[in-house]
Design a protein around this motif. Structure first.
Motif, mmCIF file in Angstrom:
data_model
loop_
_atom_site.group_PDB
_atom_site.id
_atom_site.type_symbol
_atom_site.label_atom_id
_atom_site.label_comp_id
_atom_site.label_asym_id
_atom_site.label_seq_id
_atom_site.Cartn_x
_atom_site.Cartn_y
_atom_site.Cartn_z
ATOM 1 N N ILE A 55 -54.710 11.182 -25.731
ATOM 2 C CA ILE A 55 -54.222 12.494 -25.318
ATOM 3 C C ILE A 55 -52.819 12.317 -24.762
ATOM 4 N N PHE A 56 -51.859 13.026 -25.364
ATOM 5 C CA PHE A 56 -50.489 13.023 -24.844
ATOM 6 C C PHE A 56 -50.338 14.272 -23.997
ATOM 7 N N GLN A 57 -49.924 14.073 -22.754
ATOM 8 C CA GLN A 57 -49.728 15.182 -21.838
ATOM 9 C C GLN A 57 -48.315 15.110 -21.288
ATOM 10 N N ASN A 58 -47.645 16.255 -21.237
ATOM 11 C CA ASN A 58 -46.278 16.273 -20.722
ATOM 12 C C ASN A 58 -46.065 17.531 -19.897
ATOM 13 N N GLU A 59 -46.780 17.597 -18.790
ATOM 14 C CA GLU A 59 -46.642 18.724 -17.889
ATOM 15 C C GLU A 59 -45.616 18.386 -16.821
ATOM 16 N N TRP A 60 -44.700 19.280 -16.551
ATOM 17 C CA TRP A 60 -43.678 19.107 -15.531
ATOM 18 C C TRP A 60 -42.778 17.906 -15.798
ATOM 19 N N GLU A 61 -42.483 17.643 -17.086
ATOM 20 C CA GLU A 61 -41.601 16.531 -17.459
ATOM 21 C C GLU A 61 -42.113 15.196 -16.913
ATOM 22 N N ASP A 62 -43.416 15.013 -16.954
ATOM 23 C CA ASP A 62 -44.074 13.798 -16.470
ATOM 24 C C ASP A 62 -45.038 13.318 -17.564
ATOM 25 N N PRO A 63 -44.496 12.760 -18.654
ATOM 26 C CA PRO A 63 -45.344 12.428 -19.800
ATOM 27 C C PRO A 63 -46.290 11.257 -19.551
ATOM 28 N N CYS A 64 -47.427 11.314 -20.240
ATOM 29 C CA CYS A 64 -48.386 10.216 -20.191
ATOM 30 C C CYS A 64 -49.296 10.270 -21.410
ATOM 31 N N LEU A 65 -49.888 9.146 -21.720
ATOM 32 C CA LEU A 65 -50.932 9.048 -22.735
ATOM 33 C C LEU A 65 -52.214 8.685 -22.005
ATOM 34 N N ILE A 66 -53.293 9.381 -22.333
ATOM 35 C CA ILE A 66 -54.564 9.179 -21.652
ATOM 36 C C ILE A 66 -55.604 8.695 -22.651
ATOM 37 N N ALA A 67 -56.348 7.686 -22.254
ATOM 38 C CA ALA A 67 -57.455 7.165 -23.055
ATOM 39 C C ALA A 67 -58.738 7.289 -22.253
ATOM 40 N N ASN A 68 -59.771 7.816 -22.902
ATOM 41 C CA ASN A 68 -61.056 8.002 -22.226
ATOM 42 C C ASN A 68 -62.164 7.140 -22.813
ATOM 43 N N GLU A 69 -61.811 6.231 -23.706
ATOM 44 C CA GLU A 69 -62.806 5.362 -24.331
ATOM 45 C C GLU A 69 -62.244 3.943 -24.388
ATOM 46 N N PRO A 70 -63.101 2.931 -24.423
ATOM 47 C CA PRO A 70 -62.638 1.533 -24.371
ATOM 48 C C PRO A 70 -61.612 1.175 -25.442
ATOM 49 N N GLU A 71 -61.766 1.690 -26.643
ATOM 50 C CA GLU A 71 -60.809 1.383 -27.714
ATOM 51 C C GLU A 71 -59.419 1.924 -27.389
ATOM 52 N N GLY A 72 -59.377 3.118 -26.842
ATOM 53 C CA GLY A 72 -58.098 3.715 -26.453
ATOM 54 C C GLY A 72 -57.458 2.984 -25.284
ATOM 55 N N VAL A 73 -58.284 2.545 -24.341
ATOM 56 C CA VAL A 73 -57.776 1.764 -23.211
ATOM 57 C C VAL A 73 -57.121 0.487 -23.728
ATOM 58 N N ALA A 74 -57.771 -0.180 -24.670
ATOM 59 C CA ALA A 74 -57.206 -1.406 -25.249
ATOM 60 C C ALA A 74 -55.889 -1.107 -25.955
ATOM 61 N N MET A 75 -55.814 0.036 -26.635
ATOM 62 C CA MET A 75 -54.562 0.419 -27.301
ATOM 63 C C MET A 75 -53.439 0.591 -26.281
ATOM 64 N N LEU A 76 -53.718 1.312 -25.208
ATOM 65 C CA LEU A 76 -52.679 1.553 -24.203
ATOM 66 C C LEU A 76 -52.274 0.267 -23.495
ATOM 67 N N GLU A 77 -53.216 -0.645 -23.308
ATOM 68 C CA GLU A 77 -52.874 -1.951 -22.730
ATOM 69 C C GLU A 77 -51.908 -2.684 -23.637
ATOM 70 N N GLN A 78 -52.125 -2.653 -24.932
ATOM 71 C CA GLN A 78 -51.243 -3.325 -25.889
ATOM 72 C C GLN A 78 -49.869 -2.665 -25.924
ATOM 73 N N VAL A 79 -49.822 -1.343 -25.884
ATOM 74 C CA VAL A 79 -48.531 -0.638 -25.869
ATOM 75 C C VAL A 79 -47.762 -0.997 -24.604
ATOM 76 N N ALA A 80 -48.426 -0.988 -23.447
ATOM 77 C CA ALA A 80 -47.767 -1.351 -22.192
ATOM 78 C C ALA A 80 -47.228 -2.780 -22.264
ATOM 79 N N LYS A 81 -48.000 -3.677 -22.836
ATOM 80 C CA LYS A 81 -47.561 -5.072 -22.967
ATOM 81 C C LYS A 81 -46.364 -5.167 -23.896
ATOM 82 N N ALA A 82 -46.394 -4.443 -25.009
ATOM 83 C CA ALA A 82 -45.275 -4.461 -25.965
ATOM 84 C C ALA A 82 -43.991 -3.908 -25.364
ATOM 85 N N LEU A 83 -44.121 -2.935 -24.486
ATOM 86 C CA LEU A 83 -42.948 -2.311 -23.884
ATOM 87 C C LEU A 83 -42.575 -2.947 -22.548
ATOM 88 N N GLY A 84 -43.449 -3.818 -22.036
ATOM 89 C CA GLY A 84 -43.324 -4.409 -20.717
ATOM 90 C C GLY A 84 -42.058 -5.079 -20.436
#
Length: 84
Positions: A55-84
């Motif tokens: 879920i991409f949310q961008n309320e009040w110019e404060d963007p984020c991606l939200i994951a509610n399942e283990p597979e999505g959490v793993a995806m966001l961990e990899q993206v954070a690591k790639a951009l780290g």
């Protein structure tokens, strides 16, 4: 660029600056391909990848991606690591 991975009770949230939206998008597409765009409203959009929905949310110019399942959490961990 500052990317923060916040742990939530039922998943996690990848937080970043509005100026980094394109970099986050590019990292996601490089790692997981181009998503299908699902449900959308003025403040959120659901992106469907082969392994999970994000879920991409961008309320009040404060963007984020939200994951509610283990597979999505793993995806966001990899993206954070790639951009780290």
């Amino acid at each position: 660029m500052t990317v923060s991975l916040l742990r939530l009770e039922a998943g996690c949230s990848l937080e970043f600056a509005p100026s980094d939206i394109e970099r986050v998008k590019a990292a996601l597409e490089q790692l997981y391909g181009v998503p299908l765009v699902g449900k959308s409203s003025p403040i959120l959009t659901v992106y469907t990848f082969a392994s999970a929905n994000l879920i991409f949310q961008n309320e009040w110019e404060d963007p984020c991606l939200i994951a509610n399942e283990p597979e999505g959490v793993a995806m966001l961990e990899q993206v954070a690591k790639a951009l780290g």
